[in-house]
Design an enzyme around this catalytic site. Sequence first.
Site, PDB file in Angstrom:
ATOM      1  CG  ASP A 205      -5.791  -1.640  -3.499  1.00  0.00           C
ATOM      2  OD1 ASP A 205      -5.100  -1.689  -3.170  1.00  0.00           O
ATOM      3  OD2 ASP A 205      -6.175  -0.633  -3.890  1.00  0.00           O
TER       4      ASP A 205
ATOM      5  CE  LYS B  25       2.565  -1.707  -5.243  1.00  0.00           C
ATOM      6  NZ  LYS B  25       0.920  -1.203  -5.282  1.00  0.00           N
TER       7      LYS B  25
ATOM      8  N   GLY C  96      -2.275  -3.093   1.596  1.00  0.00           N
ATOM      9  CA  GLY C  96      -1.871  -4.201   1.609  1.00  0.00           C
ATOM     10  C   GLY C  96      -1.362  -4.868   0.355  1.00  0.00           C
ATOM     11  CG  HIS C  97       1.748  -6.482  -0.917  1.00  0.00           C
ATOM     12  ND1 HIS C  97       1.233  -4.878  -1.938  1.00  0.00           N
ATOM     13  CD2 HIS C  97       2.994  -5.447  -0.459  1.00  0.00           C
ATOM     14  CE1 HIS C  97       2.581  -4.467  -2.409  1.00  0.00           C
ATOM     15  NE2 HIS C  97       3.173  -4.560  -0.838  1.00  0.00           N
TER      16      HIS C  97
ATOM     17  CD  GLN D 102       1.350   3.311   0.205  1.00  0.00           C
ATOM     18  OE1 GLN D 102       2.313   3.988   0.365  1.00  0.00           O
ATOM     19  NE2 GLN D 102      -0.032   2.804   0.935  1.00  0.00           N
TER      20      GLN D 102
END
Length: 427
Positions: free
Chosen positions: A13, A16, A40-41, A223
Site C-alpha cells: 500500500d 506502487k 489493489g492499486h 504486496q
Amino acid sequence: MPAIVIVGAQWGDEGKGKATDLLGDRVDYVVRYQGGNNAGHTVVIGDESYALHMLPSGVLSDNATAVIGNGVVINPDVLLEEIDALIERGAWRDRLLISADAHLIMPHHVALDKVTERYLGQARIGTTGRGIGPAYSDKASRVGIRVQDLFDPGILSQKLELALREKNQVLTKVYNRRGIDAEAVTGQYLGYAQRLERYVADTGLVLNDALDQGKVVLLEGAQATLLDVDHGTYPFVTSSSPTAGGACAGSGIGPTRITSVIGIVKAYTTRVGSGPFPTELHDDLGEWLRTTGGEYGVTTGRPRRTGWFDAVIARYAKRVNGVTGFFLTKLDVLSGLDKIPVCVGYDVHGKRHDEIPMTQTDFHHALPVFEYLPGWREDISAARELADLPKNAQSYVRALEDMAGAPICAVGVGPRRDQTVQLRDVL
C-alpha cells in the site's frame, strides 16, 4: 534496453500504482509478475480514480501494453469484471496480454481460504479470503490449473475432477461445508475462455523479444518486501515473491535484463493483516494518519494499521531488492506536524539492533528507537520541484534518503499523477 522493477519497500500500500502509472507513458510494456486480486492499486488521473486489482496499473497508459505474467494467480471472473468496468468508463485501451502459464484461482481455492482462516481463530494470518494462498499451494503441489488449460476442455475437466476429489473431502468432512460441482465449474470456466482467448500469449517470449528490439519493460509487484514468502515477516506474509527477484521468475525475464529497481516507500508506514509492526500507533495520531492518508484497503476496505517511518525496514528492502532508487509517496499527509518521529533502530530486550533481528521472536519484541525531525505546516500539494517544498520537508526527504541508503528519485505530494516532485530520472 532497460527492464525496470517497481517493488513495495514496506508492507504494501505504498503507492506502487501511482509510480507505475507515472512511468507507464514512457515504457512499452507494464508487467504484473506475482500476486492475485488480494492486492489493489489506486490510480488517479485528473478527477478520475481507478481501483485495479487484477490488471497492471499500466493498463491505463496511452502507450504501454499491460501484461499479466506467469507468476500471477488469476481469478477470471474478477479480471473480466475489471475489464468491463473500464470499458463502461471509456478507459479501456484494449492492450492486454495474459501468460498461458499463469495459474487460475478456482472456486475451491476461495472456499478453502475462507474456512481455514476462520478455523485458525486468533492465529489467523489476515488473508483477504480470495483464494490466493490455496492457488499457490496447488501450484507448488503440481495440481494447479493454468490459463492454457481453459482451451482444452478434456484437460480442464480432468484436472478439476482430480483436484476436487481431495478438496471436496476437506470441505465437507473437515469443515462441514458444501462440496463443489466439477461439471458446473468446468462449464463456467470454459465460458471465461471465450472472452480471454484473444489476450493469451507466450508472454515471456514477447517480453524478451521486446527487450531485444530496444523497448522498455516495467515490472510491477503486488504486496511488498515485508510480505515476501521468503524475505517477509513469515508467517504473516503473502504466498508469492513480491521482491525484485520474483520479477524474473514471474515474468520469464532473465536477471541480467534488470537494469534498475525502484523501491516505493511511504513517508510513514502502514500494514494490513496480522504480524509484527514495531512503529505501529494505537493512539489519536495513528487514527489521524489513517484518516488523513485515506488508509483503507483498495481491495478489502479494511482500515490499515499505521505507524511512523521505519528506516530499518527501508534499509532491509534496499538490500534484499538491490534498490537503485526510492520513490517516496504521501509526503503531503505529514503536513501539520510540529515534529515527526523516524525509527532508526530497534531495542530488543535492552540490545540495540540497526538491522531487522534474525528471528521472528526477536522481531516480535522489537521496540522502535526514534529520532525526531522538525515538521512543517504548509500545504505542499502544489509543489513540483524540491525547492517548492518547505525547508523542513526538504530536510525530511534528505534524512530518509541517508537513512535508507539509496537516492530518492521522486516524491509524491498528492494522489494525482501530476502531484509528483521529480528529483532524478529513473529511465
